[in-house]
Write an enzyme that holds these catalytic residues in place. Structure first.
Site, PDB file in Angstrom:
ATOM      1  N   ASP A 175      11.825  12.702  18.896  1.00 53.59           N
ATOM      2  CA  ASP A 175      10.454  12.471  19.359  1.00 53.59           C
ATOM      3  C   ASP A 175       9.663  11.885  18.196  1.00 53.59           C
ATOM      4  O   ASP A 175       9.101  12.600  17.369  1.00 53.59           O
ATOM      5  CB  ASP A 175       9.840  13.782  19.847  1.00 53.59           C
ATOM      6  CG  ASP A 175       8.566  13.538  20.635  1.00 53.59           C
ATOM      7  OD1 ASP A 175       8.191  12.365  20.828  1.00 53.59           O
ATOM      8  OD2 ASP A 175       7.950  14.521  21.074  1.00 53.59           O
ATOM      9  N   ALA A 176       9.686  10.560  18.136  1.00 53.68           N
ATOM     10  CA  ALA A 176       9.176   9.867  16.953  1.00 53.68           C
ATOM     11  C   ALA A 176       7.972   8.996  17.277  1.00 53.68           C
ATOM     12  O   ALA A 176       7.191   8.665  16.395  1.00 53.68           O
ATOM     13  CB  ALA A 176      10.283   9.005  16.361  1.00 53.68           C
ATOM     14  N   LYS A 177       7.839   8.616  18.533  1.00 57.70           N
ATOM     15  CA  LYS A 177       6.718   7.780  18.993  1.00 57.70           C
ATOM     16  C   LYS A 177       6.530   6.562  18.105  1.00 57.70           C
ATOM     17  O   LYS A 177       5.427   6.223  17.717  1.00 57.70           O
ATOM     18  CB  LYS A 177       5.444   8.623  19.112  1.00 57.70           C
ATOM     19  CG  LYS A 177       5.636   9.780  20.109  1.00 57.70           C
ATOM     20  CD  LYS A 177       4.383  10.572  20.368  1.00 57.70           C
ATOM     21  CE  LYS A 177       4.583  11.609  21.460  1.00 57.70           C
ATOM     22  NZ  LYS A 177       5.434  12.758  21.086  1.00 57.70           N
ATOM     23  N   ARG A 178       7.638   5.864  17.812  1.00 56.74           N
ATOM     24  CA  ARG A 178       7.592   4.683  16.973  1.00 56.74           C
ATOM     25  C   ARG A 178       7.238   3.443  17.793  1.00 56.74           C
ATOM     26  O   ARG A 178       7.224   3.473  19.025  1.00 56.74           O
ATOM     27  CB  ARG A 178       8.947   4.479  16.285  1.00 56.74           C
ATOM     28  CG  ARG A 178       9.367   5.639  15.379  1.00 56.74           C
ATOM     29  CD  ARG A 178       8.418   5.842  14.214  1.00 56.74           C
ATOM     30  NE  ARG A 178       8.990   6.715  13.202  1.00 56.74           N
ATOM     31  CZ  ARG A 178       8.671   7.994  13.021  1.00 56.74           C
ATOM     32  NH1 ARG A 178       7.768   8.576  13.783  1.00 56.74           N
ATOM     33  NH2 ARG A 178       9.226   8.698  12.062  1.00 56.74           N
TER      34      ARG A 178
END
Lengths: 304, 304
Positions: B100-103
């Site tokens: 869960d990095a939301k890059r």
């Protein structure tokens, strides 16, 4: 760093150049990689950065390591990032350090990212993505002297997909000024309201609007004029000069304000200008070329 | 992992639970921290995760470490993240691992993030922020068996700021269906077009639409019905059950499809249910409770 200090640095160095440290092991000079393979204590990413920083520091006022390039090497990359930030802090304390991370998550998670970059890393600024709205951005605000650089109108082709689309205000917001704006304009307008509401952290004074900056791609031309109407006083971080094709003249024409108001980033065109043992020297020459262009426009505009 | 394999795991385990590994040293049991202070080789983050994973693995089909919690500890945190992923891979190879990095960044930079998470880390999926548009997302597509989980309508209050705002199509797109949708709906619609155009990577087969998933917060209630009209076949990753107040029943009522189509995440309500030496056991009990609720709805819906 305050807005005034940033402006003082710009005037003193006659430059508003930010050097992007997008350090890719596939592009660093071969001899650095060979040294790495022989000595496990030698870190090619950091050594490349160190040489680039030493060569370019007289000509720029900021460095912007993009986290993607460091994360790509996992733990080793993260160490190189930390060493790079520490090196700039110690050797060139007047440089403004931007962690180009484009983070943004629900409130408690954004608060952790803020702590990471502003407390653990001690960078001056972090880039933040606005898609998740107010509570994903406000945890980054309220660190005195630390800056939030919000994505507004980016330099890439994909900026056309959502950022430029006309957006009406969500239900509940009936102010006429919030309607019929493009998404990036609503982001700029709304975020200025958030900064006023951000609560102070750690007993210190809270955020001030002057520590909010926006990413606006150099490729966006006349959109700078629209942005200056919405954000006359804010600094803009401008990527897209050089490899991405943006023009310094056009950016200045529309983007200036009375505090300069621009930090123009160049990454690949400077740091990969040469792939021999002279790489740092050539990077310094390229940075100097840009600085001289900037000096010329600064003199004519600010008469300094 | 293919969509079919994911669905098989869901049927076999009678669960579509994802356990969120939002591991915060301020919340882990005191005795783990005391052990860390006495033994520098003891890593409280990893040991906490390991115990939680061992206790919850029978009841879930996915784990979702949120990178913010690891980055907050710099290099040490990054090592704990890598060890956690490796541990799940080796011990529980049927678990679906979500970074869960939301890059999301310009094309060449997103490509590096994709390489990091899909090649270096070997996770199954990464969360991606859509603000920067097509070229910020497509580099994540086209890794066979790897999934992109695009932020659509998130669980936080800030989702109202931009995601729910009505958006017209940008100039050039004159299809009637693209006009007058809310931003999150346009994101869902557009991204399905991108996945069709994504070029294959590494000589292997390219992305398929089935490996695109969307984040839709459990707190969004009836919006699930709107989303199912736009994305009938896609899996949705649903955070916001538990601490954030979303309802499992409501999510299922509107969110199901014929492959289940839901991965419901719970983090804090499971991993911090107890702060004593029994923390892992209690986490297992909490996960089992959720699994049993899921089993009941799965049986009534799929008759299995």
């Amino acid at each position: 760093m305050t807005r005034e200090q940033l402006f003082e640095n710009i005037k003193r160095k006659q430059s508003f150049l930010c050097v992007g440290l997008d350090t890719d092991l596939k592009k660093v000079p071969q001899f650095l990689l060979e040294k790495t393979s022989k000595d496990e204590h030698f870190d090619a990413i950091f050594e490349f950065n160190k040489a680039i920083i030493d060569a370019t520091a007289p000509y720029c006022i900021a460095y912007k390591p993009n986290l993607a390039f460091y994360e790509a090497h996992g733990v080793k990359g993260w160490i190189a990032f930390e060493r790079t930030v520490k090196y700039i802090r110690e050797q060139y304390p007047d440089q403004f350090i931007i962690a180009d991370a484009k983070r943004g998550d629900i409130g408690n998670t954004s608060a952790l990212y803020a702590r990471t970059f502003f407390e653990e890393m001690d960078v001056d600024a972090v880039t933040v993505a606005p898609y998740m709205g107010e509570d994903s951005v406000t945890p980054f605000l309220g660190y005195p002297g630390k800056w939030v650089i919000l994505l507004a109108l980016t330099s890439n082709k994909g900026s056309q997909d959502f950022q430029l689309a006309p957006l009406s205000s969500p239900e509940g917001d009936t102010t006429a000024s919030a309607t019929q704006k493009r998404l990036f304009e609503v982001v700029i307008k709304r975020s200025q309201e958030w900064v006023k509401e951000a609560s102070p952290r750690g007993g210190l004074e809270g955020a001030s609007s002057e520590c909010l900056m926006y990413v606006v791609g150099a490729t966006q031309g006349s959109a700078f004029a629209d942005i200056r109407r919405l954000a006359p006083d804010h600094f803009l971080l401008v990527p897209g000069i050089g490899a991405q094709g943006g023009s310094l003249e056009e950016v200045c024409k529309y983007g200036w304000n009375d505090h300069c108001g621009l930090i123009v980033n160049s990454s690949r065109a400077i740091i990969y200008a040469d792939a021999t043992e002279r790489f740092a020297e050539v990077a310094g020459e390229k940075a100097k070329e840009v600085q001289q262009q900037m000096e010329s426009v600064l003199r004519s505009h600010f008469n300094i």
